[in-house]
Enzyme design. Structure first.
Site, short mmCIF file in Angstrom:
data_model
loop_
_atom_site.label_atom_id
_atom_site.label_comp_id
_atom_site.label_asym_id
_atom_site.label_seq_id
_atom_site.Cartn_x
_atom_site.Cartn_y
_atom_site.Cartn_z
N ALA A 70 0.68 5.62 5.44
CA ALA A 70 1.86 6.03 6.20
C ALA A 70 1.35 6.75 7.45
O ALA A 70 0.23 7.28 7.46
CB ALA A 70 2.69 6.99 5.35
N GLU A 118 -0.29 1.05 -1.40
CA GLU A 118 1.00 0.92 -2.11
C GLU A 118 1.75 -0.34 -1.67
O GLU A 118 2.38 -1.01 -2.49
CB GLU A 118 1.84 2.18 -1.87
CG GLU A 118 1.18 3.42 -2.47
CD GLU A 118 1.96 4.69 -2.20
OE1 GLU A 118 1.88 5.21 -1.07
OE2 GLU A 118 2.65 5.17 -3.11
N GLU A 138 -3.84 10.60 -0.79
CA GLU A 138 -2.78 11.56 -0.47
C GLU A 138 -3.12 12.99 -0.88
O GLU A 138 -2.73 13.95 -0.20
CB GLU A 138 -1.45 11.14 -1.12
CG GLU A 138 -0.74 10.00 -0.40
CD GLU A 138 -1.15 8.61 -0.86
OE1 GLU A 138 -2.22 8.48 -1.51
OE2 GLU A 138 -0.41 7.65 -0.58
N1 CO8 Z 1 -1.59 7.66 10.29
C1 CO8 Z 1 -1.63 7.83 11.63
N2 CO8 Z 1 -2.71 7.49 12.37
C2 CO8 Z 1 -3.77 6.97 11.72
C3 CO8 Z 1 -3.80 6.77 10.33
C4 CO8 Z 1 -2.64 7.14 9.60
N3 CO8 Z 1 -2.53 6.96 8.28
N4 CO8 Z 1 -5.00 6.26 9.99
C5 CO8 Z 1 -5.68 6.12 11.13
N5 CO8 Z 1 -4.96 6.55 12.18
C6 CO8 Z 1 -5.32 6.56 13.59
C7 CO8 Z 1 -6.31 7.68 13.90
O1 CO8 Z 1 -5.66 8.92 14.07
C8 CO8 Z 1 -6.94 7.14 15.17
O2 CO8 Z 1 -6.04 7.35 16.24
P1 CO8 Z 1 -6.61 7.96 17.65
O3 CO8 Z 1 -7.58 6.91 18.12
O4 CO8 Z 1 -5.37 8.05 18.49
O5 CO8 Z 1 -7.27 9.27 17.32
C9 CO8 Z 1 -6.99 5.63 14.95
O6 CO8 Z 1 -6.02 5.36 13.93
C10 CO8 Z 1 -8.33 5.14 14.46
O7 CO8 Z 1 -8.68 5.88 13.31
P2 CO8 Z 1 -10.06 6.71 13.16
O8 CO8 Z 1 -10.60 7.08 14.49
O9 CO8 Z 1 -9.83 7.80 12.17
O10 CO8 Z 1 -10.98 5.53 12.53
P3 CO8 Z 1 -12.26 5.74 11.60
O11 CO8 Z 1 -12.90 4.41 11.52
O12 CO8 Z 1 -13.08 6.88 12.04
O13 CO8 Z 1 -11.66 6.12 10.16
C11 CO8 Z 1 -10.15 5.91 8.30
C12 CO8 Z 1 -10.88 5.18 9.47
C13 CO8 Z 1 -11.17 6.36 7.25
C14 CO8 Z 1 -9.20 4.90 7.69
C15 CO8 Z 1 -9.38 7.14 8.87
O14 CO8 Z 1 -8.61 6.73 9.98
C16 CO8 Z 1 -8.45 7.80 7.89
O15 CO8 Z 1 -8.91 8.50 7.00
N6 CO8 Z 1 -7.13 7.55 8.03
C17 CO8 Z 1 -6.14 8.19 7.22
C18 CO8 Z 1 -6.10 7.58 5.85
C19 CO8 Z 1 -5.07 8.26 5.00
O16 CO8 Z 1 -5.17 9.44 4.70
N7 CO8 Z 1 -4.06 7.51 4.58
C20 CO8 Z 1 -3.01 8.01 3.74
C21 CO8 Z 1 -1.91 8.61 4.56
S1 CO8 Z 1 -0.69 9.43 3.56
C22 CO8 Z 1 0.25 8.17 2.95
O17 CO8 Z 1 -0.02 7.02 3.17
C23 CO8 Z 1 1.42 8.59 2.12
C24 CO8 Z 1 2.23 7.40 1.64
C25 CO8 Z 1 3.48 7.86 0.96
C26 CO8 Z 1 4.47 8.42 1.96
C27 CO8 Z 1 5.79 8.69 1.31
C28 CO8 Z 1 6.83 9.40 2.16
C29 CO8 Z 1 6.77 9.30 3.64
#
Ligand code: CO8
Length: 263
Positions: A70, A118, A138
């Site tokens: 998300a 999911e 999460e």
């Molecule tokens: N949301 C928003 N932006 C994201 C997300 C995300 N989930 N994942 C990546 N991005 C963005 C980064 O912020 C970055 O943006 P910017 O260039 O503007 O800074 C861009 O995508 C590229 O990402 P990274 O630079 O971080 O890329 P890396 O290769 O270094 O890392 C990862 C890749 C490991 C995937 C890393 O991006 C990461 O850890 N992302 C988050 C993963 C995460 O925690 N996902 C779970 C989110 S919570 C969720 O999904 C809850 C679901 C249920 C919700 C229910 C009610 C709403």
């Protein structure tokens, strides 16, 4: 229906009725914001209602991600009430996808984290490319999976493995996902689309009415589903009111490690 009708999806249908739906926010690793969710619902409504579409392959744009979760920026402003509502909205859309009476195959072509994992689990079958990475991280944000993950992962891989993935938030590689039953197959990245298409063609050779009844019957074995989803959304909302949640999402957005206090 054409691409012009979507900002965040690419949608095509081939001559055999196989639709390909691509989540298209590669600069944010295809994270699910509200617009993506709304457009997914619109696309699946069309898929259900349109006889020319026989089945769907769902994937992410680019080589890096299926969906990285998300959208954490949108999550960061949620409170208890809006958090619960957001969880319920996603659950409803993912249930709608799961209940599609035509085959839905996820081609998991990179990160499938949080809401992305999911979403893949709401599809009927998951083909993973060898660079795919699955996870429900999460808890690292002070949250729990809120789009059905606590329920679907447990059914797919069993309670022990689901607990391990959800409590540790660990990422697992495609091969491990295959061994646990989370992925149906692992194939080289260059063969992902071909494998998903071949599986779809195999299914489309069968009786469509039998396939749709089979999907309905398999989904119906999930007897406690509604209670499970209600509880998940309620806990998700509660967590959106905690300091740990604020710390978890701020840490991600500020690119630092979270310091949780348990409040
Ligand atoms: N949301 C928003 N932006 C994201 C997300 C995300 N989930 N994942 C990546 N991005 C963005 C980064 O912020 C970055 O943006 P910017 O260039 O503007 O800074 C861009 O995508 C590229 O990402 P990274 O630079 O971080 O890329 P890396 O290769 O270094 O890392 C990862 C890749 C490991 C995937 C890393 O991006 C990461 O850890 N992302 C988050 C993963 C995460 O925690 N996902 C779970 C989110 S919570 C969720 O999904 C809850 C679901 C249920 C919700 C229910 C009610 C709403």
């Amino acid at each position: 229906m054409s691409n012009q009708e979507f900002e965040t999806l690419l949608f095509t249908v081939d001559d055999d009725g196989i639709a390909t739906l691509v989540i298209n926010r590669p600069d944010k690793l295809n994270a699910l914001n509200n617009l993506v969710l709304d457009e997914l619902q619109k696309a699946f409504r069309y898929i259900r209602e349109n006889n020319s579409v026989k089945g769907v392959i769902l994937t992410g744009h680019g080589e890096k991600a299926f969906v990285a979760g998300a959208d954490i920026k949108e999550l960061s402003v949620l409170g208890p009430k809006s958090g619960r509502k957001a969880s319920e909205k996603g659950q409803d859309i993912f249930n709608y996808i799961e209940e599609t009476p035509k085959p839905v195959i996820a081609l998991v072509n990179g990160y499938a984290l949080g809401g992305g994992c999911e979403l893949a689990m709401a599809c009927h079958i998951r083909i993973a490319t060898d660079n795919a990475i699955f996870g429900l991280p999460e808890v690292s944000l002070g949250l729990i999976p809120g789009y059905g993950g606590t329920q679907r992962l447990t059914r797919l891989v069993g309670k022990g493995r689901a607990m391990e993935m959800i409590l540790t938030g660990t990422h697992i590689q495609a091969q491990r996902a295959f061994e646990t039953g989370l992925a149906n197959q692992v194939v080289p990245a260059s063969e992902g689309y071909q494998t998903a298409t071949e599986m779809m063609r195999l299914i489309l050779k069968k009786s469509p009415v039998a396939v749709s009844k089979a999907i309905h019957a398999v989904n119906t074995c999930e007897y406690d589903r509604d209670e499970g989803y209600k509880l998940e959304a309620s806990h998700f909302g509660t967590l959106c009111g905690t300091s740990d949640f604020k710390e978890g999402v701020s840490a991600f957005l500020e690119k630092r490690k979270a310091k949780f206090t348990g409040n």
